[in-house]
Structure formats: structure tokens, C-alpha cells
Design a protein around this motif. Structure first.
Motif, short mmCIF file in Angstrom:
data_model
loop_
_atom_site.label_atom_id
_atom_site.label_comp_id
_atom_site.label_asym_id
_atom_site.label_seq_id
_atom_site.Cartn_x
_atom_site.Cartn_y
_atom_site.Cartn_z
N UNK A 186 6.27 51.68 0.35
CA UNK A 186 6.07 51.88 -1.12
C UNK A 186 5.94 50.40 -1.93
N UNK A 187 6.59 49.39 -1.19
CA UNK A 187 6.42 47.92 -1.57
C UNK A 187 4.84 47.56 -1.37
N UNK A 188 4.22 47.87 -0.24
CA UNK A 188 2.67 47.46 0.12
C UNK A 188 1.73 48.18 -1.03
N UNK A 189 2.17 49.61 -1.18
CA UNK A 189 1.33 50.54 -2.02
C UNK A 189 1.40 49.74 -3.66
N UNK A 198 6.08 48.77 -10.49
CA UNK A 198 6.89 49.56 -9.40
C UNK A 198 7.47 48.77 -8.26
N UNK A 199 6.86 47.38 -8.26
CA UNK A 199 7.42 46.57 -7.58
C UNK A 199 8.79 46.23 -7.97
N UNK A 200 8.88 46.01 -9.36
CA UNK A 200 10.20 45.67 -9.63
C UNK A 200 11.15 46.64 -9.51
N UNK A 201 10.93 47.95 -9.36
CA UNK A 201 11.86 49.15 -9.20
C UNK A 201 12.35 48.91 -7.83
N UNK A 202 11.44 48.36 -6.79
CA UNK A 202 11.90 48.31 -5.59
C UNK A 202 12.88 47.13 -5.25
N UNK A 203 12.85 46.09 -6.17
CA UNK A 203 13.76 44.85 -6.12
C UNK A 203 15.02 44.88 -6.43
N UNK A 246 -6.97 41.69 1.83
CA UNK A 246 -6.33 42.91 2.34
C UNK A 246 -4.95 42.79 2.65
N UNK A 247 -4.35 43.75 3.02
CA UNK A 247 -2.81 43.59 3.58
C UNK A 247 -2.37 44.64 4.27
N UNK A 248 -1.50 44.56 5.46
CA UNK A 248 -1.21 45.54 6.29
C UNK A 248 0.12 45.45 6.70
N UNK A 249 1.03 46.40 6.94
CA UNK A 249 2.52 46.24 7.36
C UNK A 249 2.54 46.20 8.72
N UNK A 250 3.41 45.08 9.46
CA UNK A 250 3.89 45.24 10.55
C UNK A 250 5.50 44.70 10.64
N UNK A 251 5.88 44.87 11.72
CA UNK A 251 7.22 44.49 12.13
C UNK A 251 7.19 43.09 12.44
N UNK A 252 7.96 42.15 11.46
CA UNK A 252 8.07 40.72 11.97
C UNK A 252 9.42 40.35 11.89
N UNK A 278 16.76 48.83 -1.50
CA UNK A 278 16.26 47.84 -2.26
C UNK A 278 15.72 46.65 -1.61
N UNK A 279 14.99 45.76 -1.95
CA UNK A 279 14.33 44.50 -1.26
C UNK A 279 15.38 43.30 -1.84
N UNK A 280 16.30 42.82 -0.92
CA UNK A 280 17.35 41.89 -1.37
C UNK A 280 16.65 40.63 -1.40
N UNK A 281 15.77 40.29 -0.39
CA UNK A 281 15.28 38.73 -0.28
C UNK A 281 13.92 39.00 0.35
N UNK A 282 13.01 38.10 -0.28
CA UNK A 282 11.78 38.04 0.16
C UNK A 282 11.55 36.62 0.83
N UNK A 283 10.88 36.49 2.31
CA UNK A 283 10.57 35.32 2.96
C UNK A 283 9.11 35.37 3.11
N UNK A 284 8.42 34.48 2.41
CA UNK A 284 7.01 34.35 2.38
C UNK A 284 6.72 33.13 3.08
N UNK A 285 5.85 33.08 4.20
CA UNK A 285 5.26 32.07 4.87
C UNK A 285 3.59 31.72 4.65
#
Length: 302
Positions: A186-189, A198-203, A246-252, A278-285
Motif C-alpha cells: 500500500x505504501x508503494x502504491x 495516502x502515504x501520511x495515513x500509513x505513517x 521506477x520502484x519495486x518492493x523487495x525484502x531488505x 503503521x510505518x514507524x521509521x524509514x531508513x533511506x540509503x
């Protein structure tokens, strides 16, 4: 032959049998996939030069050699990270193919999460070694003492101190893998659709976003707090890239993550800590050096 060093088939097979485990230990100790690979390679070189007839338990010998190599690397890594530009995050690793060993339990997945590896940076090298070997690989204190050349009592003290330091801000996983994947999708969509609401509702209301550009890619040099600000930040990343993104979802690192590509080139890995729906934290590299290992993992499939 590895790195030009001739080996017997028996020596090579024995080493390869434990390679994934060794890499998993090294990565948890160093927080760097590239440095973990180097440590594993150096361990192989020592193994190649060892008197194998005198080695009773190869896995114990290899673990001891690897751990002590990592302790030496940790000392210099701490100095480098003191001058790092902006927040320091671990190198992301795709774990869908068990690159870091089995992640079947909550504890195993937590042991490689971005947030947990950041917490381990608080520990001294000996504390980190004892904690990783005990918590993630279930070594006994007696075995750890043999690996590190310490007394069993000293290892128990180091473990107790490490648990106290890490435990203050430790947030164990609570959601199931299936639930986290659904939220991540849902976050990716929402991100793809530039749906800020929509993003804010998931955070989570108190969500925090950490970005690691290392001075080599544009990234916030301080954490961003709050669902509204983080949602706008995330949408801004997508909007800035335009139609070439473009974006895709994987397990990291045992968690769902969004990988961002610009004109087919990996430019961003966003790991999501999910709790209570909810998404509690985001770690972006975004540091390209830290994305090199992950990009290599993707290469065969892309």
C-alpha cells in the motif's frame, strides 16, 4: 582458486560450507556488506595457510579467525564514521535468498534490521562481538570466550552491558511478515501515485525518517520527524525523478523495502519499520557506494 590462491578441493568445500554463516556474522558485526565480504575473503586466506591437520572443528576455527578480523576492522570503522557526512546507515542487503542466513524467527529478522544495526553502533567492538554471537547465533558464553580469548565471566559481563545499552531503545518486531508486506505494498502504491494523503495515513504520527547520502547523493542530513513532513519528503523523492523513476518492493534486512531506480539505475533503498499497522521509521540509503552490493544482488534478475 580464489583471488589467485590455489586450494585443495577439500579445503575449499569445507570453507564454502560455512561461507553464508561467516558472511552473516561479519555483516552483523560491521554493518557493511562490502567490508563483510573482505573479512570473509581474508578469513579464507588464513584458512588456506592453516595447518588443517591440527584443526579439530573447522567452523569454530573459521568463526574465531573471522570475528577477530572483524574486531580489527571495527576499530578503524568507528573512526571513519565519526567524520561521516550526515546520518550513517548500514549497507542494505536483500535477504529473500537467505544471504544473511535463515531469518525464520522474529529474533533472526530483528538481528539484521537497519534500526537494530544502528543501535549496535553504540557498543564497543568486544560488546558487539559478544552480543551478536550470543543473540543472533546462540553461541554459549564458553564458546564465545574461546573465540575472543576472554574469560567466560568477562563475556557474561560484556553481554549484560550490551543488552542494557541496546535494550533502552530496542523496538522488537511485532507484525507478521505477511502483514508488513501488505502495508508496504500500500505504501508503494501511494508513493507511485504521489498520494501524499495516502502515504501520511500509513505513517505513525511520530514516524522518523533517516537518510544516508554520505555526501555523495542528495539526502537530508538530519532526521525528519512527523507523518506530514515524512509523507511530503517521500512524495518529493518520486516527483523529483519524473517519468524515469521506477520502484519495486523487495525484502531488505528482513523487512519490506522499496527500491527506487532512475533510468534503470538503482539510486535509493527505503527500508520500512512497521509496527501496529503503521510505518514507524524509514531508513533511506542513497549513498551509491552503499548500494553497490545490493545492485550486484539484483544484477542476475535484472
Amino acid at each position: 582458486m580464489i583471488s589467485g590462491v590455489p586450494v585443495t578441493s577439500e579445503e575449499l568445500n569445507e570453507f564454502e560450507k560455512h561461507r553464508t554463516r561467516l558472511f552473516g556474522i561479519a555483516y552483523r558485526l560491521l554493518g557493511s556488506a562490502s567490508e563483510a565480504e573482505d573479512a570473509v575473503q581474508d578469513t579464507f586466506l588464513r584458512w588456506n595457510d592453516a595447518e588443517h591437520a591440527a584443526v579439530r572443528e573447522p567452523v569454530a576455527w573459521l568463526t574465531r579467525a573471522l570475528t577477530n578480523l572483524c574486531l580489527t576492522r571495527l576499530a578503524s570503522a568507528r573512526v571513519r564514521r565519526e567524520s561521516y557526512v550526515g546520518p550513517w546507515l548500514p549497507e542494505p542487503v536483500i535477504t529473500e535468498d537467505a544471504a544473511l542466513g535463515p531469518l525464520d524467527t522474529v529474533e533472526q529478522r530483528e538481528s539484521v534490521s537497519m534500526a537494530f544495526l544502528v543501535l549496535l553502533e553504540r557498543l564497543t567492538p568486544p560488546e558487539r562481538a559478544v552480543f551478536v554471537l550470543r543473540e543472533a547465533f546462540q553461541y554459549s558464553h564458553r564458546e564465545i570466550a574461546d573465540i575472543l580469548g576472554l574469560t567466560e565471566g568477562n563475556c557474561q559481563q560484556l553481554h549484560h552491558r550490551a543488552r542494557e545499552r541496546v535494550g533502552r531503545d530496542r523496538s522488537p518486531f511485532t507484525a507478521s511478515p505477511d502483514a508488513t508486506r501488505r502495508i508496504a505494498q500500500r505504501f508503494l502504491d501511494a508513493a507511485r501515485g504521489l498520494d501524499v494523503a495516502g502515504l501520511e495515513s500509513l505513517l505513525a504520527a511520530d514516524v522518523v525518517s533517516w537518510s544516508d547520502g554520505g555526501g555523495k547523493a542528495q539526502a537530508a542530513r538530519r532526521p525528519v520527524f512527523g507523518s506530514d513532513r515524512v509523507a511530503r519528503l517521500l512524495a518529493g523523492w518520486v516527483r523529483k525523478g519524473g517519468p524515469d523513476v521506477t520502484a519495486t518492493m523487495v525484502e531488505v534486512n528482513g523487512q519490506p523495502a522499496i527500491l527506487g531506480f532512475l533510468a534503470g539505475r538503482l539510486t535509493l533503498a527505503v527500508s520500512l519499520d512497521i509496527a501496529d499497522g503503521r510505518v514507524a521509521a524509514v531508513h533511506a540509503v542513497a549513498n551509491p557506494d552503499k548500494l553497490a552490493f545490493l545492485a550486484a544482488q539484483l544484477a542476475p534478475s535484472r
